[in-house]
Design a protein around this motif. Structure first.
Motif, PDB file in Angstrom:
ATOM      1  N   ASP A  53      29.052  40.981  34.467  1.00  0.00           N
ATOM      2  CA  ASP A  53      29.147  42.004  32.936  1.00  0.00           C
ATOM      3  C   ASP A  53      30.095  43.456  33.657  1.00  0.00           C
ATOM      4  O   ASP A  53      30.312  44.165  33.114  1.00  0.00           O
ATOM      5  CB  ASP A  53      28.347  42.754  33.204  1.00  0.00           C
ATOM      6  N   SER A  54      30.087  43.643  35.041  1.00  0.00           N
ATOM      7  CA  SER A  54      30.297  45.212  35.799  1.00  0.00           C
ATOM      8  C   SER A  54      30.983  44.566  36.228  1.00  0.00           C
ATOM      9  O   SER A  54      32.618  45.729  36.383  1.00  0.00           O
ATOM     10  CB  SER A  54      29.468  45.047  37.039  1.00  0.00           C
ATOM     11  N   GLY A  55      32.216  43.349  36.310  1.00  0.00           N
ATOM     12  CA  GLY A  55      33.315  42.973  36.993  1.00  0.00           C
ATOM     13  C   GLY A  55      33.649  42.840  37.918  1.00  0.00           C
ATOM     14  O   GLY A  55      34.331  42.660  39.309  1.00  0.00           O
ATOM     15  N   VAL A  56      32.247  43.620  39.562  1.00  0.00           N
ATOM     16  CA  VAL A  56      32.936  43.715  40.435  1.00  0.00           C
ATOM     17  C   VAL A  56      32.304  41.882  41.022  1.00  0.00           C
ATOM     18  O   VAL A  56      31.532  40.784  40.806  1.00  0.00           O
ATOM     19  CB  VAL A  56      31.213  44.445  40.803  1.00  0.00           C
ATOM     20  N   ASN A  57      33.185  41.539  42.362  1.00  0.00           N
ATOM     21  CA  ASN A  57      33.235  40.576  42.923  1.00  0.00           C
ATOM     22  C   ASN A  57      32.993  38.973  41.802  1.00  0.00           C
ATOM     23  O   ASN A  57      32.307  38.545  41.964  1.00  0.00           O
ATOM     24  CB  ASN A  57      31.506  40.430  43.930  1.00  0.00           C
ATOM     25  N   PRO A  58      33.957  39.042  41.461  1.00  0.00           N
ATOM     26  CA  PRO A  58      34.427  38.281  40.709  1.00  0.00           C
ATOM     27  C   PRO A  58      34.411  36.825  41.746  1.00  0.00           C
ATOM     28  O   PRO A  58      35.152  36.643  42.700  1.00  0.00           O
ATOM     29  CB  PRO A  58      35.917  38.485  39.651  1.00  0.00           C
ATOM     30  N   TYR A  59      33.993  35.637  40.580  1.00  0.00           N
ATOM     31  CA  TYR A  59      33.887  33.972  41.607  1.00  0.00           C
ATOM     32  C   TYR A  59      35.510  33.149  41.702  1.00  0.00           C
ATOM     33  O   TYR A  59      35.804  33.454  40.518  1.00  0.00           O
ATOM     34  CB  TYR A  59      32.984  33.705  41.541  1.00  0.00           C
ATOM     35  N   TYR A  60      35.661  32.633  42.321  1.00  0.00           N
ATOM     36  CA  TYR A  60      37.126  31.857  41.852  1.00  0.00           C
ATOM     37  C   TYR A  60      36.358  30.844  43.002  1.00  0.00           C
ATOM     38  O   TYR A  60      36.621  30.470  43.846  1.00  0.00           O
ATOM     39  CB  TYR A  60      38.483  32.449  42.521  1.00  0.00           C
ATOM     40  N   ALA A  61      36.793  29.059  41.758  1.00  0.00           N
ATOM     41  CA  ALA A  61      36.916  28.555  42.805  1.00  0.00           C
ATOM     42  C   ALA A  61      38.299  28.326  43.297  1.00  0.00           C
ATOM     43  O   ALA A  61      39.004  28.517  43.178  1.00  0.00           O
ATOM     44  CB  ALA A  61      37.238  27.316  41.780  1.00  0.00           C
ATOM     45  N   ASP A  62      37.557  27.036  44.061  1.00  0.00           N
ATOM     46  CA  ASP A  62      39.346  26.693  45.514  1.00  0.00           C
ATOM     47  C   ASP A  62      40.513  26.768  44.545  1.00  0.00           C
ATOM     48  O   ASP A  62      41.544  27.265  44.590  1.00  0.00           O
ATOM     49  CB  ASP A  62      39.258  25.663  46.431  1.00  0.00           C
ATOM     50  N   ILE A  63      40.883  25.869  43.132  1.00  0.00           N
ATOM     51  CA  ILE A  63      41.682  25.863  43.032  1.00  0.00           C
ATOM     52  C   ILE A  63      42.582  26.906  42.486  1.00  0.00           C
ATOM     53  O   ILE A  63      43.087  27.069  41.632  1.00  0.00           O
ATOM     54  CB  ILE A  63      41.741  24.996  41.362  1.00  0.00           C
ATOM     55  N   ALA A  64      41.545  28.715  41.807  1.00  0.00           N
ATOM     56  CA  ALA A  64      42.327  29.508  41.547  1.00  0.00           C
ATOM     57  C   ALA A  64      41.650  30.012  42.840  1.00  0.00           C
ATOM     58  O   ALA A  64      42.982  31.679  42.232  1.00  0.00           O
ATOM     59  CB  ALA A  64      41.267  29.962  40.734  1.00  0.00           C
ATOM     60  N   LYS A  65      41.566  30.199  44.302  1.00  0.00           N
ATOM     61  CA  LYS A  65      42.192  31.592  44.950  1.00  0.00           C
ATOM     62  C   LYS A  65      43.127  31.441  45.470  1.00  0.00           C
ATOM     63  O   LYS A  65      43.945  30.664  45.591  1.00  0.00           O
ATOM     64  CB  LYS A  65      40.827  31.049  46.023  1.00  0.00           C
ATOM     65  N   GLY A  66      43.421  32.976  46.026  1.00  0.00           N
ATOM     66  CA  GLY A  66      44.911  33.460  45.969  1.00  0.00           C
ATOM     67  C   GLY A  66      46.661  32.755  44.570  1.00  0.00           C
ATOM     68  O   GLY A  66      47.346  33.747  45.152  1.00  0.00           O
TER      69      GLY A  66
END
Length: 128
Positions: A53-66
């Motif tokens: 909700d706050s946008g802090v520390n989003p999560y990325y799966a390995d397919i998306a990282k970078g």
């Protein structure tokens, strides 16, 4: 009624970028985490990224990282997925979902029980 509508998909070439949008209505957007998923015909839907909700520390799966960046604009009730360096294997229908609460809980966001509303998806096709 709760609604999520994805847009921004299309046909691009390898290495190009797309920005997907998830426009929402019918609920207080700022109180909920939003997830992005993708699905290829014949395969299970997979989690791509999630933003709290706050946008802090989003999560990325390995397919998306970078390569992918998730963001949200609570005033516009919209979440975004910026996808750079697209590859043919990124070709899929991309969906956004509303999670049941404010947090993503890391990789657990992709569990089926975590999302309670879904959009209809937008097609992303990356040509080689």
């Amino acid at each position: 009624d709760v609604q999520l509508v994805e847009s921004g998909g299309g046909l691009v070439q390898t290495g190009e970028s797309l920005r997907l949008s998830c426009s929402t209505s019918g609920f207080y957007f700022a109180d909920f985490a939003i997830g992005w998923f993708r699905q290829v015909p014949g395969k299970q839907r997979e989690g791509v990224s999630c933003i709290s909700d706050s946008g802090v520390n989003p999560y990325y799966a390995d397919i998306a990282k970078g390569r992918f960046t998730i963001s949200r604009d609570n005033a516009k009730k919209t979440a975004y997925l910026q996808m750079d360096g697209l590859k043919p294997e990124d070709t899929a229908v991309y969906y956004c979902s509303r999670l049941g609460g404010p947090d993503c809980y890391g990789s657990h966001f992709s569990a089926p029980a975590m999302s309670d509303f879904w959009g209809r998806g937008t097609q992303v096709t990356v040509s080689s």
